[in-house]
Structures are given as structure tokens and as C-alpha cells.
Write a protein that holds these residues in place. Structure first.
Motif, PDB file in Angstrom:
ATOM      1  N   UNK A  86      -3.737   7.109  -5.703  1.00  0.00           N
ATOM      2  CA  UNK A  86      -4.486   8.342  -5.389  1.00  0.00           C
ATOM      3  C   UNK A  86      -4.507   9.293  -6.590  1.00  0.00           C
ATOM      4  N   UNK A  87      -3.387   9.352  -7.320  1.00  0.00           N
ATOM      5  CA  UNK A  87      -3.359  10.217  -8.509  1.00  0.00           C
ATOM      6  C   UNK A  87      -4.400   9.734  -9.506  1.00  0.00           C
ATOM      7  N   UNK A 143      -7.956  10.365  -8.178  1.00  0.00           N
ATOM      8  CA  UNK A 143      -8.308  11.795  -8.209  1.00  0.00           C
ATOM      9  C   UNK A 143      -8.615  12.234  -9.637  1.00  0.00           C
ATOM     10  N   UNK A 202       0.853  -1.205   0.000  1.00  0.00           N
ATOM     11  CA  UNK A 202       0.000   0.000   0.000  1.00  0.00           C
ATOM     12  C   UNK A 202       0.878   1.240   0.000  1.00  0.00           C
ATOM     13  N   UNK A 203       1.849   1.260   0.911  1.00  0.00           N
ATOM     14  CA  UNK A 203       2.702   2.447   1.021  1.00  0.00           C
ATOM     15  C   UNK A 203       3.477   2.696  -0.263  1.00  0.00           C
ATOM     16  N   UNK A 235      -9.697   4.926  -3.552  1.00  0.00           N
ATOM     17  CA  UNK A 235      -8.341   4.358  -3.394  1.00  0.00           C
ATOM     18  C   UNK A 235      -8.382   3.252  -2.339  1.00  0.00           C
ATOM     19  N   UNK A 280       0.508   3.859  -2.989  1.00  0.00           N
ATOM     20  CA  UNK A 280      -0.639   4.709  -2.664  1.00  0.00           C
ATOM     21  C   UNK A 280      -0.644   6.044  -3.420  1.00  0.00           C
ATOM     22  N   UNK A 281       0.533   6.630  -3.630  1.00  0.00           N
ATOM     23  CA  UNK A 281       0.554   7.912  -4.348  1.00  0.00           C
ATOM     24  C   UNK A 281       0.019   7.728  -5.774  1.00  0.00           C
TER      25      UNK A 281
END
Lengths: 186, 195
Positions: A34-35, A38, A26-27, A51, A30-31
Motif C-alpha cells: 500500500x505504501x 500510494x 497478503x497480511x 494494491x 499489505x502495508x
């Protein structure tokens, strides 16, 4: 780029129910997720919810990851489908969502891009939200996810020609909507 | 604005800026969800039954077309492609799976996708002749068709225009921009009302 040994190990451990290993996955991603969410939803709250849903689905479907594609591509596929499902659920509130997207884009822009970046982010996000969901997914995957048309076709469960068409149509609309930002017009 | 300028512009727009606190909390939140609700792992999908189903349905439809032709002798492939009732019923039978209904020297063929991934769009009638062979079909925007070994992608524009593109062929709105001299193309959207 192929998945790293460390990542493959996290995947194997996650399959055995190791939540800490899945936390590492996940870590790491995740970015990126999320991008994508979004760009697809245009809303801060929704992008976070979708997400989260995408990662839960990924955990549930881990057994179907065969390692023939990159883990990130597989994850992208799950996330984009979570976005499309979300879109179907939210269709009735389309108008309201559009207003939220403008607000949300402004919010992110003020966090990350300075005055010019904020205006640009708002306009880009507003333009993306004017695309039909499947065209938006094709652009998000190919532009922000750096996937080629074949990879995007797998993610969207359609033919490569369909992706090419969606990208072609989306680009044409985006050029019209964002044309004032310069470049030589075709 | 060209494609690369557009891509540069899209990428220049700042994306979500996740705070470190949010990043840390996010992973914990997902894991919390996994812990609090029982997780049912979905086994990998088996393709065997799907393939059998697809082959069976293709067989049924080919048989149906064959019976239809045999029954009504006078009805040619061309007639079937302009018979809105037949097309409508075929599309209803295989929602989002019909890629094309093709009529050529071999007869009528139904081309189905193995997944329901053909986007809903108005049907497009395409007729191509290369001087020797004539093929006509009903297909949809975004589909790739094959005429005598030549692959062409059919694209519909919002204003009703049709584009056909492939290696060495670019045809748009009734005009061959790039095509072999002997290749004759007709294409038009079949209006929803007709269907």
C-alpha cells in the motif's frame, strides 16, 4: 534478509491453491504494498485498487517465483508494474489525477502525521507526483522499498544504469521542489 | 540539500495509515476476488525462444549494415552515424531495444537490449578519442557504453547538456572535469527534427 521458513511454507501452500496461506502472505506484505502504490498513484482509492490488483497478479504468477530473490522484492516488482500499467490507463486523466493526489495526500497526512507531518506529507506526495512515472518508480523502490539499483533494475525490467539515471534525475527535481525544507544546498 | 537529507525528508513523510478494519477486510477482498473469478496461473517465461530471437535479429541487422557498406562502398561508419535516415529506420526496426550504434576500428556494431526496455529519448551522438583509437556512436540517455575497456554512462540533461561519467572520467557540457589528458570527447543531442 532471506524469506523465513514460515513464509516459504505459505508460498508453497499458496501454489497448491491454499487461499488461507495466501491470505497470510497478503497480511504480511499489505502495508509495504500500500505504501508503494500510494507513493506511485497519490490517491487513496487508486492505491487500494492497485494494491488489490497486485496481489491478484502475484497469485496468478506464483509459479514464476523461483526463490532466487526475496519474496518481497518479487512482490514489489509486480506491484510497481501494476502501478505503471495503471498509470498508462489513467494518462488521459492526468490533470484530474494530480488534483486528487493533493487531496489524498492531505487525507493520509491528517490520519498519520500531525500538523507538521500532514503538511510535509502533502508536499512530498505532490513533489513525487510531479516526477515522470518511471522516475517516481525508481525513487519509490530505492527510498521506500530500500532496494539497491540492481534490485530496482530487475523490478523495472531495465538496466542498472537506467535506474541510476532515473534516481539521479528524480533527486535533482525533488531537491528543487522540496528545497525549502532545509539542508545545505549543493 | 544533499542526497541523504533528501532521503530523510522523503522517509519522514507519513505514508498511508491502514486501519485494522481495512487490513482485515483487504485480505478477504483479495481472496474473494480469487474465489469469484477463475485464476489462470501464468507459467514461468521461457528464455530460450527470446534469446534465439535476439541473436537472430542482431545477426540480421549486422548483415544489413554489412550489405549496406558493401553496396555503397564510399559510406563510412561516420557517415552512417550521421545518416538520420539509417538511424531512424534502425530505431523503428527495434523499438526500445537499440542501446547504441557504435563505429570503431572494428566497423559498425549495433548493440541491442534483450528486452524492449530502452527508454524513449533523443539520440545522443558521442565521439571519443584516446589518442590511439577513435570510437563514435549514437546512444541514449542512461545507457552504459564501453570504450576500450572503459565503461561510461551517458546522461542527458533537460537543458540539452550531456554528462559522461565512469571510473576516473567525468565530462560535462564540453568540459572534461575529470579525464585522462589524451582523452578527447565530443557529445551532442541529435535534435528530434533532424531524426
Amino acid at each position: 534478509m532471506a524469506d523465513t521458513d514460515e513464509e516459504l511454507q505459505w508460498i508453497a501452500q499458496s501454489r497448491n491453491g491454499d487461499h488461507a496461506a495466501f491470505g497470510e502472505l497478503i497480511r504480511k506484505h499489505q502495508q509495504m504494498i500500500h505504501t508503494l502504490t500510494f507513493r506511485m498513484t497519490g490517491s487513496v482509492a487508486d492505491c487500494q485498487d492497485v494494491a488489490q490488483e497486485a496481489f491478484v497478479r502475484a497469485y496468478q504468477q506464483l509459479d514464476s517465483f523461483q526463490g532466487t530473490a526475496k519474496f518481497s522484492s518479487w512482490l514489489y516488482r509486480i506491484a510497481v508494474n501494476a502501478c505503471l500499467d495503471w498509470r498508462r490507463r489513467e494518462q488521459r486523466r492526468e490533470r484530474l489525477l494530480h488534483d486528487w493526489s493533493l487531496e489524498a495526500a492531505g487525507q493520509f497526512a491528517s490520519d498519520g502525521g500531525g500538523a507538521d507531518g500532514g503538511e510535509l506529507s502533502r508536499e512530498v506526495q505532490a513533489a513525487l507526483m510531479k516526477l515522470p512515472a518511471k522516475q517516481r518508480a525508481a525513487i519509490v523502490l530505492t527510498v521506500y522499498g530500500d532496494q539497491n539499483h540492481a534490485e530496482a533494475a530487475k523490478a523495472l525490467n531495465c538496466s542498472e544504469a537506467t535506474v541510476s539515471w532515473r534516481v539521479f534525475a528524480a533527486r535533482r527535481k525533488l531537491k528543487k521542489l522540496l528545497g525549502k525544507h532545509g539542508g545545505t544546498h549543493e | 540539500m544533499n542526497d541523504s537529507e533528501l532521503e530523510k525528508l522523503l522517509k519522514a513523510a507519513p505514508g498511508p495509515d491502514l486501519s485494522p478494519d481495512y487490513r482485515q477486510a483487504f485480505a478477504e477482498k483479495v481472496l474473494g476476488n480469487l474465489r469469484s473469478s477463475p485464476v489462470h496461473r501464468t507459467p514461468p517465461r521461457s528464455w530460450g525462444p527470446r534469446l534465439v530471437w535476439t541473436l537472430a535479429t542482431v545477426g540480421c541487422v549486422l548483415l544489413a549494415f554489412w550489405i549496406g557498406r558493401w553496396h555503397g562502398r564510399a559510406e563510412t561508419g561516420q557517415d552512417i552515424l550521421t545518416n538520420s535516415k539509417v538511424i531512424h529506420e534502425t530505431l523503428a526496426m527495434f523499438p526500445h531495444r537499440v542501446r547504441a550504434i557504435v563505429s570503431d576500428q572494428h566497423g559498425i556494431n549495433l548493440v541491442l537490449s534483450d528486452a524492449d526496455n530502452v527508454p524513449a529519448s533523443p539520440p545522443i551522438y558521442v565521439r571519443i578519442s584516446d589518442g590511439k583509437n577513435l570510437s563514435s556512436m549514437v546512444t541514449f540517455s542512461g545507457q552504459e557504453i564501453q570504450i576500450d575497456g572503459q565503461k561510461l554512462t551517458v546522461l542527458a540533461e533537460e537543458d540539452g547538456g550531456i554528462i559522461l561519467e565512469g571510473k576516473g572520467v567525468l565530462w560535462s557540457n564540453g568540459k572534461a572535469i575529470l579525464a585522462a589528458k589524451n582523452m578527447q570527447i565530443q557529445a551532442r543531442t541529435i535534435a528530434a527534427g533532424v531524426m
